[in-house]
Design an enzyme around this catalytic site. Structure first.
Site, PDB file in Angstrom:
ATOM      1  N   CYS A   5       0.978  -1.039  -0.073  1.00 46.10           N
ATOM      2  CA  CYS A   5      -0.342   0.509   0.085  1.00 46.10           C
ATOM      3  C   CYS A   5       0.838   0.933   0.064  1.00 46.10           C
ATOM      4  CB  CYS A   5      -1.056   0.075   0.886  1.00 46.10           C
ATOM      5  SG  CYS A   5      -1.734   1.479   1.159  1.00 46.10           S
ATOM      6  N   CYS A   8       0.438   3.701   3.214  1.00 49.35           N
ATOM      7  CA  CYS A   8       1.179   2.375   4.454  1.00 49.35           C
ATOM      8  C   CYS A   8       2.006   3.054   3.997  1.00 49.35           C
ATOM      9  CB  CYS A   8       0.680   1.238   4.317  1.00 49.35           C
ATOM     10  SG  CYS A   8      -0.719   0.944   4.911  1.00 49.35           S
ATOM     11  N   ASP A  31      -1.271  16.625  -2.231  1.00 44.42           N
ATOM     12  CA  ASP A  31      -2.021  16.013  -3.037  1.00 44.42           C
ATOM     13  C   ASP A  31      -1.391  15.758  -4.683  1.00 44.42           C
ATOM     14  OD1 ASP A  31      -3.220  14.294  -6.280  1.00 44.42           O
ATOM     15  OD2 ASP A  31      -5.053  14.372  -4.690  1.00 44.42           O
ATOM     16  N   HIS A  47      -3.662   0.420   8.547  1.00 47.81           N
ATOM     17  CA  HIS A  47      -4.080   0.282   7.238  1.00 47.81           C
ATOM     18  C   HIS A  47      -5.609   0.269   7.472  1.00 47.81           C
ATOM     19  CE1 HIS A  47      -4.251  -0.676   2.949  1.00 47.81           C
ATOM     20  NE2 HIS A  47      -5.411  -1.470   3.624  1.00 47.81           N
ATOM     21  N   ASN A  85     -13.920   9.089  -1.272  1.00 43.32           N
ATOM     22  CA  ASN A  85     -13.815   8.655  -2.232  1.00 43.32           C
ATOM     23  C   ASN A  85     -14.017   7.102  -1.794  1.00 43.32           C
ATOM     24  OD1 ASN A  85     -14.153  10.026  -4.192  1.00 43.32           O
ATOM     25  ND2 ASN A  85     -11.530  10.230  -4.467  1.00 43.32           N
ATOM     26  N   GLY A  91     -15.215   6.246  -6.950  1.00 48.12           N
ATOM     27  CA  GLY A  91     -13.280   6.734  -7.465  1.00 48.12           C
ATOM     28  C   GLY A  91     -12.430   6.381  -6.472  1.00 48.12           C
ATOM     29  N   THR A  93      -8.895   5.203  -6.040  1.00 47.91           N
ATOM     30  CA  THR A  93      -7.941   4.618  -6.485  1.00 47.91           C
ATOM     31  C   THR A  93      -6.858   4.404  -5.506  1.00 47.91           C
ATOM     32  OG1 THR A  93      -6.791   7.138  -6.837  1.00 47.91           O
ATOM     33  CG2 THR A  93      -8.405   6.651  -8.605  1.00 47.91           C
ATOM     34  N   HIS A  98      -8.618   7.718   2.962  1.00 52.58           N
ATOM     35  CA  HIS A  98      -8.420   9.245   2.572  1.00 52.58           C
ATOM     36  C   HIS A  98      -9.153   9.434   2.659  1.00 52.58           C
ATOM     37  CE1 HIS A  98      -7.845   7.500  -1.436  1.00 52.58           C
ATOM     38  NE2 HIS A  98      -8.332   9.010  -1.567  1.00 52.58           N
ATOM     39  N   HIS A 100      -9.739  13.630   0.877  1.00 56.19           N
ATOM     40  CA  HIS A 100      -9.806  14.666   0.013  1.00 56.19           C
ATOM     41  C   HIS A 100      -9.545  16.001   0.893  1.00 56.19           C
ATOM     42  CE1 HIS A 100      -8.415  12.369  -3.190  1.00 56.19           C
ATOM     43  NE2 HIS A 100      -9.405  11.836  -2.827  1.00 56.19           N
TER      44      HIS A 100
END
Length: 112
Positions: A5, A8, A31, A47, A85, A91, A93, A98, A100
């Site tokens: 990951c 991570c 980002d 995680h 997301n 969405g 990815t 996480h 935003h």
């Protein structure tokens, strides 16, 4: 921690990031493909694939830090958007929870 990951690895410090906040439970960093002048990701150090798998206490903790992080980035007073997301059709990815935090300009609606 998931071995493959990327978030991570960033949280552990194995991959560098442009950190704007860090404590024992989470990290926030810029980002790489910002959607606005301010676009950071709030990532837990433990995680969880997405918000549906994360402990509610962890999500609440992350949200409790939003005001402080937004203020440090200069977007608390004018406003910002939070996006979580979840899943492919949502969405997501990177399969690590996480949030935003996006701001620094007027954001349109709908967000997509």
């Amino acid at each position: 921690m998931a071995e493959d990951c990327i978030f991570c690895k960033i949280a552990k410090g194995d991959i560098p990031s442009s950190k704007v906040y860090e404590d024992e439970k989470m990290i926030a960093f810029k980002d790489l493909a910002p959607a606005a002048p301010v676009h950071v990701l709030l990532v837990p150090k433990t995680h969880a694939q997405d918000v549906t798998e994360a402990a509610p206490e962890l999500v609440a903790y992350m949200l409790s830090k939003v005001k402080e992080i937004a203020a440090s980035l200069g977007v608390a007073e004018k406003g910002f958007r939070l996006v979580i997301n979840t899943g492919d059709e949502g969405g997501q990815t990177v399969k690590h929870l996480h949030i935003h935090l996006i701001g620094g300009k007027a954001l349109g609606w709908p967000p997509c």
